[in-house]
Design an enzyme around this catalytic site. Structure first.
Site, PDB file in Angstrom:
ATOM      1  N   LYS A  90       0.808  -1.222   0.000  1.00 28.17           N
ATOM      2  CA  LYS A  90       0.000   0.000   0.000  1.00 28.17           C
ATOM      3  C   LYS A  90       0.846   1.279   0.000  1.00 28.17           C
ATOM      4  CE  LYS A  90      -4.470  -1.512   1.585  1.00 28.17           C
ATOM      5  NZ  LYS A  90      -4.290  -2.914   2.043  1.00 28.17           N
ATOM      6  N   GLU A 112      -9.769   6.939   3.745  1.00 31.15           N
ATOM      7  CA  GLU A 112     -10.634   6.024   4.489  1.00 31.15           C
ATOM      8  C   GLU A 112      -9.807   4.783   4.781  1.00 31.15           C
ATOM      9  OE1 GLU A 112     -10.341   5.990   1.252  1.00 31.15           O
ATOM     10  OE2 GLU A 112      -9.895   3.855   1.130  1.00 31.15           O
ATOM     11  N   SER A 378       1.482  -9.882  -0.698  1.00 34.12           N
ATOM     12  CA  SER A 378       1.157  -8.456  -0.615  1.00 34.12           C
ATOM     13  C   SER A 378       1.582  -7.812   0.701  1.00 34.12           C
ATOM     14  CB  SER A 378      -0.341  -8.244  -0.834  1.00 34.12           C
ATOM     15  OG  SER A 378      -1.096  -9.049   0.057  1.00 34.12           O
TER      16      SER A 378
HETATM   17  C1  LIG Z   1      -5.156  -3.921   1.792  1.00 32.13           C
HETATM   18  C2  LIG Z   1      -4.447  -5.178   1.550  1.00 32.13           C
HETATM   19  C3  LIG Z   1      -4.839  -6.065   0.524  1.00 32.13           C
HETATM   20  C4  LIG Z   1      -6.049  -5.848  -0.327  1.00 32.13           C
HETATM   21  O1  LIG Z   1      -6.038  -4.688  -1.121  1.00 32.13           O
HETATM   22  P1  LIG Z   1      -5.828  -4.720  -2.675  1.00 32.13           P
HETATM   23  O2  LIG Z   1      -6.149  -3.352  -3.087  1.00 32.13           O
HETATM   24  O3  LIG Z   1      -6.778  -5.738  -3.249  1.00 32.13           O
HETATM   25  O4  LIG Z   1      -4.426  -5.095  -2.935  1.00 32.13           O
HETATM   26  C5  LIG Z   1      -4.080  -7.190   0.302  1.00 32.13           C
HETATM   27  N1  LIG Z   1      -3.000  -7.470   1.081  1.00 32.13           N
HETATM   28  C6  LIG Z   1      -2.606  -6.657   2.071  1.00 32.13           C
HETATM   29  C7  LIG Z   1      -1.413  -7.033   2.867  1.00 32.13           C
HETATM   30  C8  LIG Z   1      -3.310  -5.489   2.342  1.00 32.13           C
HETATM   31  O5  LIG Z   1      -2.912  -4.681   3.344  1.00 32.13           O
END
Ligand SMILES: *Cc1c(COP(=O)(O)O)cnc(C)c1O
Length: 394
Positions: A90, A112, A378
């Site tokens: 992010k 948000e 992610s």
């Molecule tokens: C917020 C988040 C997601 C989901 O958000 P996307 O916009 O679909 O990528 C996935 N993995 C982590 C670690 C997150 O913090």
């Protein structure tokens, strides 16, 4: 040309667009008229790249997970977004949008947040750049995500609890939009995923596309070709997935696998599998697949991963599914937990619960020994340890 990228009107096929009230029209237009020019400018690129390198710690490694590969009988590389500063992808987007905001003369940032991850990334970047920061968060989430609220406060952000509706993410988005309307002159709305009215989905995808740009280069070093057979990512709103696939969208040699949260099961009534269960509709200013009840009202989604329980999905992803460019796999809570423990014990990497859904998709793919898979981790799982320990794998 036949492309899966956005068209000149802000649509991916029938999905996307900007469905906003008159009062918001002006802000969205201002953004639309500025974002491409700024993002493409040499000055922006230089500053963005430098921060990605020295502040975020990019490029994130592309790691050949040997023991995991052995388990699945193919070659699996992990794109390590979990190693970024603040622990997830992010931050890439938050830095990019804050740099854009500054170039548009905005000094105040609003955002948000549901699970608090995007709030923390935004508060981090505002501290870095000395900008005012207001985070809207549903009261229910404020209580559930106490530690992230404390982090945001320490970083200097104001956290505004939202007590309307179900007091969760959807309500926080509405409050943030109201704030934006009221303070247009000095305020920038920093959106956390590849959703919202055009140009947000495209802008967020471009800022996250650094992920696939790096994959291209890194997979070439490892494999002598610049593409894998499979790209796998989890989908909440869709930003880490969009970044992972961006530079491969029109390269049909690459299979795209999107993992969405099945929750307690597709038929359980407790799910957030929007690509499976959603119907075309409008949510938060754009057209996409939306989880709806019998009356057509937006349904309350559920997933064990707080970052995935959004009742909509990015318009890019809805179109990829409509056009059969990507396959979609629903991974239930228990399957994600199992996959998380597997990665932890085989590779010594504790993934975020969201990322565990991408890992769970591996169990549902027909993989051959010669296949090369790139899967995006992610985020890291430090924030989820309590949930993991309370839900040992069955
Ligand atoms: C917020 C988040 C997601 C989901 O958000 P996307 O916009 O679909 O990528 C996935 N993995 C982590 C670690 C997150 O913090």
């Amino acid at each position: 040309m036949n492309t899966y990228h956005i068209d000149d009107n802000g649509y991916y096929g029938i999905y996307g667009g900007a469905y906003v009230p008159e009062a918001l029209h002006r802000c969205v237009e201002e953004l639309k008229n500025n974002y491409r020019q700024v993002l493409d400018s040499e000055d922006f690129k230089a500053e963005f790249e430098l921060l990605l390198r020295d502040y975020v710690g990019r490029p994130s490694p592309l790691y050949l997970a040997r023991r995991l590969s052995e388990h699945y009988g193919c070659k699996i590389y992990l794109k390590r977004e979990d190693l970024n500063h603040t622990g997830a992808h992010k931050i890439n987007n938050a830095i990019g949008q804050a740099l854009l905001a500054r170039r548009m003369g905005k000094r105040r940032i609003i955002a948000e947040t549901g699970a608090g991850q995007h709030g923390v990334a935004t508060a981090t970047v505002c501290a870095l750049m000395g900008m005012e920061c207001v985070i809207y968060m549903g009261q229910t989430d404020v209580e559930r995500q106490h530690v992230n609220v404390e982090r945001m406060k320490m970083l200097g952000a104001t956290v505004r609890p939202v007590t309307s509706g179900n007091m969760t993410l959807k309500d926080a988005v509405n409050e943030a939009i109201n704030d934006w309307c009221a303070h247009l002159e000095d305020t920038f709305y920093l959106l956390g995923s590849a959703v919202g009215p055009h140009p947000y989905p495209d802008m967020v995808a471009r800022l996250q596309s650094v992920i696939s740009r790096e994959i291209k280069q890194q997979i070439t070093e490892h494999e002598g070709r610049d593409y894998p057979d499979y790209l796998v990512a989890c989908v909440g709103g869709g930003s880490n997935a969009a970044g992972t696939i961006y530079h491969y969208l029109d390269d049909e040699r690459v299979h795209i696998v999107l993992a969405e949260p099945g929750g307690k099961g597709l038929d359980s009534g407790q799910s957030a599998a929007t690509l499976h269960l959603g119907k075309p509709g409008i949510i938060h200013g754009f057209k996409t697949l939306v989880m709806q009840d019998e009356k057509g009202e937006i349904a309350e989604p559920y997933s064990i991963a707080a970052g995935l329980d959004y009742p909509g999905v990015g318009p890019m992803h809805a179109n990829l599914i409509a056009r059969h460019r990507a396959s979609i796999v629903a991974v239930n809570d228990d399957e994600a937990i199992r996959a998380a423990y597997r990665l932890t014990r085989l590779e010594g990497i504790i993934p975020a619960l969201e990322s565990s859904h991408a890992l769970g998709a591996l169990d549902k793919m027909k993989l051959r020994p010669e296949d090369v898979v790139v899967l995006t981790v992610s985020g890291r799982g430090d924030k989820d340890i309590e949930t993991y320990l309370a839900n040992p794998p069955q």
